[in-house]
Motif scaffolding. Sequence first.
Motif, short mmCIF file in Angstrom:
data_model
loop_
_atom_site.label_atom_id
_atom_site.label_comp_id
_atom_site.label_asym_id
_atom_site.label_seq_id
_atom_site.Cartn_x
_atom_site.Cartn_y
_atom_site.Cartn_z
N GLU A 76 -2.45 5.05 1.20
CA GLU A 76 -3.72 5.26 1.90
C GLU A 76 -4.21 6.70 1.75
OE1 GLU A 76 -5.75 4.82 6.36
OE2 GLU A 76 -3.65 4.25 6.05
N LEU A 77 -3.28 7.65 1.87
CA LEU A 77 -3.63 9.06 1.69
C LEU A 77 -4.07 9.31 0.25
CD1 LEU A 77 -3.83 11.98 2.62
CD2 LEU A 77 -1.37 12.23 2.17
N ALA A 78 -3.34 8.76 -0.70
CA ALA A 78 -3.69 8.93 -2.12
C ALA A 78 -5.11 8.42 -2.37
CB ALA A 78 -2.70 8.19 -3.00
N ASP A 79 -5.44 7.28 -1.79
CA ASP A 79 -6.77 6.70 -1.97
C ASP A 79 -7.85 7.58 -1.34
OD1 ASP A 79 -8.52 4.50 -2.83
OD2 ASP A 79 -8.75 4.08 -0.70
N ASN A 80 -7.55 8.10 -0.14
CA ASN A 80 -8.52 8.96 0.56
C ASN A 80 -8.79 10.25 -0.21
OD1 ASN A 80 -8.86 7.16 2.67
ND2 ASN A 80 -7.27 8.09 3.93
N ILE A 81 -7.74 10.80 -0.82
CA ILE A 81 -7.91 12.02 -1.62
C ILE A 81 -8.75 11.72 -2.86
CG2 ILE A 81 -6.74 13.78 -3.02
CD1 ILE A 81 -4.33 13.46 -1.11
N ARG A 82 -8.43 10.63 -3.54
CA ARG A 82 -9.17 10.27 -4.77
C ARG A 82 -10.65 10.08 -4.49
NH1 ARG A 82 -6.82 9.12 -9.46
NH2 ARG A 82 -4.59 8.69 -9.58
N LYS A 83 -10.98 9.53 -3.33
CA LYS A 83 -12.38 9.27 -2.99
C LYS A 83 -13.20 10.57 -2.91
CE LYS A 83 -11.69 4.93 -0.47
NZ LYS A 83 -11.62 4.29 0.87
N LEU A 84 -12.50 11.68 -2.62
CA LEU A 84 -13.19 12.96 -2.47
C LEU A 84 -13.14 13.81 -3.74
CD1 LEU A 84 -11.97 13.92 1.10
CD2 LEU A 84 -14.21 13.06 0.45
#
Length: 338
Positions: free
Chosen positions: A229-237
Motif C-alpha cells: 500500500e505504501l509502495a503504491d501511494n509513493i508511486r502515485k506521487l
Amino acid sequence: MADRGGRKLTNKTRAAAVIVSLGAEEAAEVYKYLREEEIEQLSLEVAKMEPIPPDELKDIIDDFYGLCVTQKVISEGGVDYARDVLEKAFGPQQAANLMERVSKSLRTKAFDFIRKADYKNLLSILQGEHPQTIALILSYARADQASMIIGELPVETQIDVVQRIANLDRASPDVISVVESTLEKKFGNIVSVDLMELGGVSYVAEIMNTVDRSTEKKIFDELGVKDPELADNIRKLMFIFEDIVYLDDISIQRFLREVDTKDLAVALKAGNQEVSRVIFQNMSKRSQESVASDIEYLHNVRMKDVEEAQQRIVDAIRRLEEEGELVISKGGKDEVIA
C-alpha cells in the motif's frame, strides 16, 4: 507561473520583482536576513531583470503576500488552524497550494547546515545510526542528498528508512533535542525548532524521483512485498520515465527540445513501447528517422546505460516543470484546466 502575456517567470525572477517593489531601503533590511549566496543570486537576478507590466507585478505581490500570511498563520496557530483560516481567505485550492509551498519551506529551515553538507560527509556521519535517526535527518536534507545516501545504504536499511520517512508526520522540540544530543559531537550546535511537519509520503516520492533507476527498482521491489500500500501511494506521487505517456503533446514536444538525441535513442532501446509511440508521434519525420536509425545501430547496450539515459530525460522533464515550462500529470490523474 506565467504572466498575462504567456511568459514563464522563475521563482528567482519573482523574488527579484518583490525586492525591486520594496524599494532600496526596505530591500536592504531584507538582505540582512539572507545568506551571502542568496544575496548574490538575488542581486544578479535584479540586475538582469526586464521591465514587468503593472498587472503582472500585482499578481507577483499578491502571491508573495499570500505566502507571508500562510507562514504567519502556520507559525502562530498550527497546521490545522492555518488550513481552516486560509481556506476561508483564499478558497480550498489556493489554500492547499500555499500550505504545500510554505510547509516545504518551513521544513528546510531546520538543520539548514545539513542541506549545505556534501552527501559523502553526511553519509559517513549517518552510518551506524538507527534507521529512525537517519529518517529524521534525511527529512531535513535536500531530496538529491537523501536519494544519494539512500542509494548507498544496505537494501534492508533502505526499505526501513524509506518507510520511516513516509510515516513521519511532525517532530517536537523534544525529539529534535534527542537527535541533537546524539549527534552533537559530529554536527556541532543544532538549532532548536518549533513543532513542524516533516517527512511523509510526498517527501519520499521526491527522494525516489531523484534516486537512480536501479536503486528505485530495488526499493520498490522490496517495498512492494513488505508494504504494497505504501509502495503504491509513493508511486502515485512520482513521475517516472514510463509516465511520459501521460504528458500532453505540447509538454512532450517541449522536453524533446531539451533532450540529447543520443540519450533518447539509448533510453528507448529497452523502453516501454507506448512511451516510444507517444514520443515518435510528437517528432518531425526527419527526427523520427534519425532516432530510429540510432536505435537500430545500438548494440550491446548495458541496462545501466539505459536507466541513466532515462533518468537524464526525467530530470529534464522535472526541471521544466519546476520552471513552469510544462505540466506533469502524475499517473494521468491530474486535472489541467486550459
